[in-house]
Design a protein around this motif. Sequence first.
Motif, PDB file in Angstrom:
ATOM      1  N   LEU A   1       0.896  -1.155   0.000  1.00 23.48           N
ATOM      2  CA  LEU A   1       0.000   0.000   0.000  1.00 23.48           C
ATOM      3  C   LEU A   1       0.929   1.197   0.000  1.00 23.48           C
ATOM      4  N   THR A   2       0.961   1.887  -1.131  1.00 25.13           N
ATOM      5  CA  THR A   2       1.919   2.966  -1.346  1.00 25.13           C
ATOM      6  C   THR A   2       1.203   4.279  -1.611  1.00 25.13           C
ATOM      7  N   ILE A   3       1.602   5.312  -0.883  1.00 27.92           N
ATOM      8  CA  ILE A   3       1.126   6.682  -1.119  1.00 27.92           C
ATOM      9  C   ILE A   3       2.346   7.510  -1.475  1.00 27.92           C
ATOM     10  N   ASP A   4       2.348   8.094  -2.657  1.00 32.57           N
ATOM     11  CA  ASP A   4       3.510   8.853  -3.119  1.00 32.57           C
ATOM     12  C   ASP A   4       3.057  10.220  -3.621  1.00 32.57           C
ATOM     13  N   THR A   5       3.190  11.222  -2.773  1.00 31.94           N
ATOM     14  CA  THR A   5       2.819  12.585  -3.156  1.00 31.94           C
ATOM     15  C   THR A   5       4.041  13.490  -3.217  1.00 31.94           C
ATOM     16  N   GLY A   6       5.207  12.927  -2.917  1.00 24.83           N
ATOM     17  CA  GLY A   6       6.407  13.745  -2.877  1.00 24.83           C
ATOM     18  C   GLY A   6       6.558  14.519  -1.582  1.00 24.83           C
ATOM     19  N   GLY A   7       5.650  14.279  -0.625  1.00 22.36           N
ATOM     20  CA  GLY A   7       5.667  14.993   0.642  1.00 22.36           C
ATOM     21  C   GLY A   7       5.807  14.054   1.821  1.00 22.36           C
ATOM     22  N   PRO A   8       5.613  14.579   3.034  1.00 28.20           N
ATOM     23  CA  PRO A   8       5.815  13.776   4.241  1.00 28.20           C
ATOM     24  C   PRO A   8       4.760  12.699   4.465  1.00 28.20           C
ATOM     25  N   VAL A   9       3.673  12.723   3.700  1.00 22.83           N
ATOM     26  CA  VAL A   9       2.625  11.729   3.886  1.00 22.83           C
ATOM     27  C   VAL A   9       3.004  10.386   3.280  1.00 22.83           C
ATOM     28  N   ASP A  10       4.092  10.343   2.535  1.00 28.89           N
ATOM     29  CA  ASP A  10       4.454   9.135   1.796  1.00 28.89           C
ATOM     30  C   ASP A  10       4.475   7.900   2.691  1.00 28.89           C
ATOM     31  N   VAL A  11       3.801   6.864   2.208  1.00 28.94           N
ATOM     32  CA  VAL A  11       3.716   5.586   2.906  1.00 28.94           C
ATOM     33  C   VAL A  11       4.043   4.496   1.894  1.00 28.94           C
ATOM     34  N   ASP A  12       4.817   3.518   2.307  1.00 29.07           N
ATOM     35  CA  ASP A  12       5.138   2.389   1.428  1.00 29.07           C
ATOM     36  C   ASP A  12       5.219   1.142   2.290  1.00 29.07           C
ATOM     37  N   VAL A  13       4.064   0.528   2.535  1.00 29.34           N
ATOM     38  CA  VAL A  13       3.984  -0.623   3.424  1.00 29.34           C
ATOM     39  C   VAL A  13       3.936  -1.902   2.597  1.00 29.34           C
ATOM     40  N   TYR A  14       4.895  -2.759   2.830  1.00 30.26           N
ATOM     41  CA  TYR A  14       5.037  -4.022   2.102  1.00 30.26           C
ATOM     42  C   TYR A  14       4.355  -5.136   2.890  1.00 30.26           C
ATOM     43  N   VAL A  15       3.559  -5.958   2.179  1.00 33.69           N
ATOM     44  CA  VAL A  15       2.871  -7.075   2.832  1.00 33.69           C
ATOM     45  C   VAL A  15       3.182  -8.353   2.049  1.00 33.69           C
ATOM     46  N   PRO A  16       4.011  -9.237   2.592  1.00 37.59           N
ATOM     47  CA  PRO A  16       4.319 -10.490   1.884  1.00 37.59           C
ATOM     48  C   PRO A  16       3.083 -11.353   1.709  1.00 37.59           C
ATOM     49  N   ALA A  17       3.188 -12.345   0.860  1.00 41.03           N
ATOM     50  CA  ALA A  17       2.077 -13.273   0.629  1.00 41.03           C
ATOM     51  C   ALA A  17       1.668 -13.943   1.938  1.00 41.03           C
ATOM     52  N   ARG A  18       0.352 -14.004   2.156  1.00 36.78           N
ATOM     53  CA  ARG A  18      -0.256 -14.674   3.318  1.00 36.78           C
ATOM     54  C   ARG A  18       0.222 -14.097   4.654  1.00 36.78           C
TER      55      ARG A  18
ATOM     56  N   GLY B   1      -4.050  11.943   8.932  1.00 28.10           N
ATOM     57  CA  GLY B   1      -4.967  12.732   8.114  1.00 28.10           C
ATOM     58  C   GLY B   1      -4.501  14.147   7.852  1.00 28.10           C
ATOM     59  N   SER B   2      -3.849  14.780   8.833  1.00 22.46           N
ATOM     60  CA  SER B   2      -3.439  16.172   8.678  1.00 22.46           C
ATOM     61  C   SER B   2      -2.348  16.350   7.633  1.00 22.46           C
ATOM     62  N   SER B   3      -1.681  15.260   7.252  1.00 23.62           N
ATOM     63  CA  SER B   3      -0.610  15.361   6.268  1.00 23.62           C
ATOM     64  C   SER B   3      -1.085  15.120   4.844  1.00 23.62           C
ATOM     65  N   VAL B   4      -2.354  14.738   4.704  1.00 23.46           N
ATOM     66  CA  VAL B   4      -2.885  14.481   3.367  1.00 23.46           C
ATOM     67  C   VAL B   4      -3.234  15.812   2.701  1.00 23.46           C
ATOM     68  N   PRO B   5      -2.661  16.090   1.536  1.00 22.14           N
ATOM     69  CA  PRO B   5      -3.001  17.344   0.836  1.00 22.14           C
ATOM     70  C   PRO B   5      -4.409  17.266   0.251  1.00 22.14           C
ATOM     71  N   GLY B   6      -5.247  18.234   0.595  1.00 25.09           N
ATOM     72  CA  GLY B   6      -6.613  18.218   0.081  1.00 25.09           C
ATOM     73  C   GLY B   6      -7.500  17.248   0.835  1.00 25.09           C
ATOM     74  N   SER B   7      -8.559  16.814   0.163  1.00 27.82           N
ATOM     75  CA  SER B   7      -9.540  15.940   0.809  1.00 27.82           C
ATOM     76  C   SER B   7      -9.344  14.467   0.493  1.00 27.82           C
ATOM     77  N   GLU B   8      -8.441  14.154  -0.424  1.00 23.96           N
ATOM     78  CA  GLU B   8      -8.197  12.749  -0.750  1.00 23.96           C
ATOM     79  C   GLU B   8      -6.835  12.602  -1.418  1.00 23.96           C
ATOM     80  N   VAL B   9      -6.324  11.380  -1.382  1.00 21.47           N
ATOM     81  CA  VAL B   9      -5.053  11.069  -2.030  1.00 21.47           C
ATOM     82  C   VAL B   9      -5.107   9.608  -2.484  1.00 21.47           C
ATOM     83  N   ALA B  10      -4.473   9.319  -3.598  1.00 21.92           N
ATOM     84  CA  ALA B  10      -4.506   7.960  -4.146  1.00 21.92           C
ATOM     85  C   ALA B  10      -3.459   7.074  -3.480  1.00 21.92           C
ATOM     86  N   PHE B  11      -3.773   5.793  -3.407  1.00 22.97           N
ATOM     87  CA  PHE B  11      -2.762   4.812  -3.022  1.00 22.97           C
ATOM     88  C   PHE B  11      -2.778   3.685  -4.050  1.00 22.97           C
TER      89      PHE B  11
END
Length: 267
Positions: free
Chosen positions: A210-227, A236-246
Motif C-alpha cells: 500500500l503505497t502513497i507517493d505525493t512527494g511529501g511527508p505523507v508518503d507511505v510504502d507498506v510491504y505485505v508479503p504473501a499470506r 490525516g493532517s498530512s494528506v493534501p486536500g480531501s483525498e489522495v490515491a494509493f
Amino acid sequence: MSGLTHRDAAMLSAAPATFAALFALRALRPVVDTTLVGILVAIVVCVVGLFLGRRWAAVTFLVFPVALIVSPAARDLSFSLVSPDSTAWRLHAIASLVTAGLSVASCATMLLVTTLVRPAGSGGRGSPVGGRVVAVGTLGGSMLGVGMIGLVQLVSPVQVFGAGLDAAERDALPKVALVNFAYAPLDLEVDRDGVTRFLLVNPSDLPHTLTIDTGGPVDVDVYVPARREVVVEIEGSSVPGSEVAFFCGIGDHAEQGMVGRVVVLDG
C-alpha cells in the motif's frame, strides 16, 4: 597425524551449513519456504561435486547467500525480522540468514581445507590443521550470519507500524484485503485531526504494497508479503486536500487495477 582426504574435507567442511539448514527446516516446518530448500540444494550440489574431487564445486555455496540479498526474498526476510505479527516467521528469517552465513563460511573453509591439507589415504585420520580451519570457519560463518541480519534490513528496508499493539487490538482494526489485483475496500476514510490505523491482510500468493507517493511527508510504502498481515498508519493532517490515491508499487499490479484512495473526513 595423517591428513584429510578431499572427500573427508568436503564432508567435514559442509557439515555446519548442512546441519543448520536441516535444523531450520525441521524446527520451522510450518513456515518453511524456498529459502531453506534452496540452501539444501546448493549443499547437495556442492558436496557431490567435492566428493568427485571438483574443488570449484565449493563456489556453489555462494549462490544462495548472494541470491538471498539481491532477490525479492530479501524484502520478505527484512519484513519478518521487524514485523510483530509472528515469532515463528522472525525465527525463520534469522535461521535463514545465519544458515546463509554458514554457507559462505563453508565455501571458504572447503577451499582452504582442500588446498592446505594434502590428500591422504581413505583411512587417514583428521588433521588438526583441517579441524581448526573448520572450527574457525563455523564461528566466522555464525558471525557473518548475524551480520547479514543487519545487511538485509539495510538493503531492503520495510515500514512497519503498530509495534505496540497486542493481538486483540490488531484484530479490532478495520481490515483492508490486498488480493490479486485489487484492494477491498477501495476507499479508506481517515480523520483529519488524528492517525487512523488499518490492518492490511494479504491472503494471496503474491506480495503487495500500500503505497502513497505525493512527494511529501505523507508518503507511505507498506510491504505485505504473501499470506501475511501488517498495520498501516495514515496521518490525516498530512494528506493534501480531501483525498489522495494509493496503489500497489510492485511490478504492474497498479496497472492491473490495484489502486484506491484515502478520503479525509473533517470533524
